[in-house]
Enzyme design. Structure first.
Site, short mmCIF file in Angstrom:
data_model
loop_
_atom_site.label_atom_id
_atom_site.label_comp_id
_atom_site.label_asym_id
_atom_site.label_seq_id
_atom_site.Cartn_x
_atom_site.Cartn_y
_atom_site.Cartn_z
N GLY A 1 -13.85 -5.40 -0.46
CA GLY A 1 -12.64 -6.05 0.03
C GLY A 1 -12.93 -7.11 1.07
O GLY A 1 -12.24 -7.21 2.09
N ARG B 1 -11.20 -11.50 2.38
CA ARG B 1 -10.25 -11.91 3.41
C ARG B 1 -10.28 -10.91 4.56
O ARG B 1 -10.92 -9.87 4.48
CB ARG B 1 -8.83 -11.96 2.83
CG ARG B 1 -8.38 -10.64 2.23
CD ARG B 1 -7.04 -10.76 1.53
NE ARG B 1 -6.59 -9.47 1.01
CZ ARG B 1 -5.43 -9.28 0.39
NH1 ARG B 1 -4.60 -10.30 0.23
NH2 ARG B 1 -5.09 -8.08 -0.05
N VAL C 1 -12.86 -1.35 -6.94
CA VAL C 1 -13.71 -0.26 -6.46
C VAL C 1 -13.12 1.13 -6.69
O VAL C 1 -13.78 2.13 -6.42
CB VAL C 1 -14.06 -0.44 -4.97
CG1 VAL C 1 -15.06 -1.58 -4.80
CG2 VAL C 1 -12.82 -0.69 -4.12
N ASN D 1 -14.67 -1.22 3.09
CA ASN D 1 -13.60 -1.87 3.84
C ASN D 1 -12.31 -2.02 3.02
O ASN D 1 -11.24 -2.19 3.61
CB ASN D 1 -14.08 -3.26 4.30
CG ASN D 1 -12.97 -4.11 4.85
OD1 ASN D 1 -12.49 -3.91 5.96
ND2 ASN D 1 -12.52 -5.08 4.05
N TYR E 1 -0.67 6.07 4.40
CA TYR E 1 -1.83 5.33 4.91
C TYR E 1 -2.64 6.20 5.87
O TYR E 1 -3.86 6.31 5.73
CB TYR E 1 -1.33 4.07 5.61
CG TYR E 1 -2.44 3.20 6.19
CD1 TYR E 1 -3.14 2.31 5.39
CD2 TYR E 1 -2.76 3.26 7.54
CE1 TYR E 1 -4.14 1.50 5.91
CE2 TYR E 1 -3.76 2.46 8.07
CZ TYR E 1 -4.44 1.58 7.26
OH TYR E 1 -5.44 0.78 7.78
N VAL E 2 -1.97 6.82 6.82
CA VAL E 2 -2.65 7.62 7.83
C VAL E 2 -3.34 8.84 7.21
O VAL E 2 -4.48 9.17 7.55
CB VAL E 2 -1.68 8.05 8.94
CG1 VAL E 2 -2.35 9.01 9.91
CG2 VAL E 2 -1.15 6.83 9.69
N LYS F 1 -6.49 7.82 5.42
CA LYS F 1 -7.56 7.47 6.36
C LYS F 1 -8.15 8.72 7.01
O LYS F 1 -9.36 8.80 7.26
CB LYS F 1 -7.03 6.51 7.42
CG LYS F 1 -6.75 5.10 6.89
CD LYS F 1 -8.01 4.40 6.43
CE LYS F 1 -7.76 2.93 6.13
NZ LYS F 1 -9.00 2.22 5.72
#
Length: 250
Positions: free
Chosen positions: A13, A16, A65, A91, A158-159, A162
């Site tokens: 990733g 950008r 990926v 990333n 999201y959290v 992660k």
């Protein structure tokens, strides 16, 4: 100055945002870099062009990926062009979508898990056999400051993904340490990138005001932390989650 002349890195990733800055930083230290992208071809090629114009070595490689076949092909392409990868930066990330759990479908969680965990699992699985054979390697997984302390409201997908990546990283660090492979994490604070462009400026300013340094994290801050962890300066560091968030985590 950090010298990565003999290193070969894949940065997922990296067309950008922070990924692009990581690729540039590594290349500036003479590392040969694969700029991985899935949809941002033009941006990835621009990053490669910038690196080459600065005297570095890089190549853009397309790969989703979350697909093991495409990851394997990317690693094969890297090996043919530069040699076996010695550095992996996981990333690639999904967008930060605000949605409360009561209004969240399991498919929302699954999408985030696929990008955070499946992608790291695929890349590590494809790259670590050569690292283990050579008894050398550096892996850095990009997490988030929200892997510490109290998470924000309405960002459970999201959290959670992660947090899962933190667990995966620690387990990987333990299993790969006997082979001379270090696995670490960088947890950036709120960073203004394409993934956060939909968030109101008032919220961004509020977040900055809550940090001791009174500023949001820049992509270069994350890249500098990664550069440290893949260098010889961090030769005795593994399994660490390094917060880069202006002092929000102490």
């Amino acid at each position: 100055m950090i010298n990565l002349e003999n290193e070969i890195a894949i940065v997922t990733g990296s067309g950008r945002g922070a990924g692009a800055d990581i690729a540039r930083k590594l290349a500036a230290c003479r590392c040969r870099v694969i700029v991985n992208y899935n949809q941002s071809r033009e941006k990835a090629e621009n990053v490669v062009s910038e690196i080459q114009q600065a005297g570095g070595t890089a190549m853009a490689v397309k790969a989703d990926v979350t697909r093991i076949d495409e990851v394997n092909k990317m690693v094969e392409t890297t090996a043919k062009a530069f040699g076996n990868p010695t550095i992996l930066i996981n990333n690639a990330s999904s967008s930060m979508i605000s949605k409360k759990i009561a209004k969240t479908d399991w498919s929302d969680f699954q999408s985030c898990f696929n990008m955070a965990i499946q992608s790291a699992f695929n890349c590590c699985g494809a790259i670590t056999p050569a690292m283990m054979k050579n008894r050398k390697g550096k892996i850095v997984n990009i997490i988030t400051q929200y892997s510490f302390g109290v998470p924000p409201t309405a960002m459970a997908t999201y959290v959670t993904a992660k947090y899962a990546l933190v667990g995966f990283s620690k387990c990987l660090a333990v299993e790969l340490a006997p082979f001379g492979i270090q696995v670490n994490m960088v947890s950036p604070g709120f960073t203004e990138t394409d993934l956060t462009s939909h968030i109101p400026d008032s919220f961004k300013q509020s977040i900055a005001g809550q940090t001791p340094l009174k500023r949001n994290t820049q992509c270069a801050d994350t890249a500098n932390a990664v550069l440290y962890l893949v260098s010889d300066l961090a030769s005795s560091v593994t399994g660490v989650n390094l917060p880069v968030c202006g002092g929000s985590i102490m």
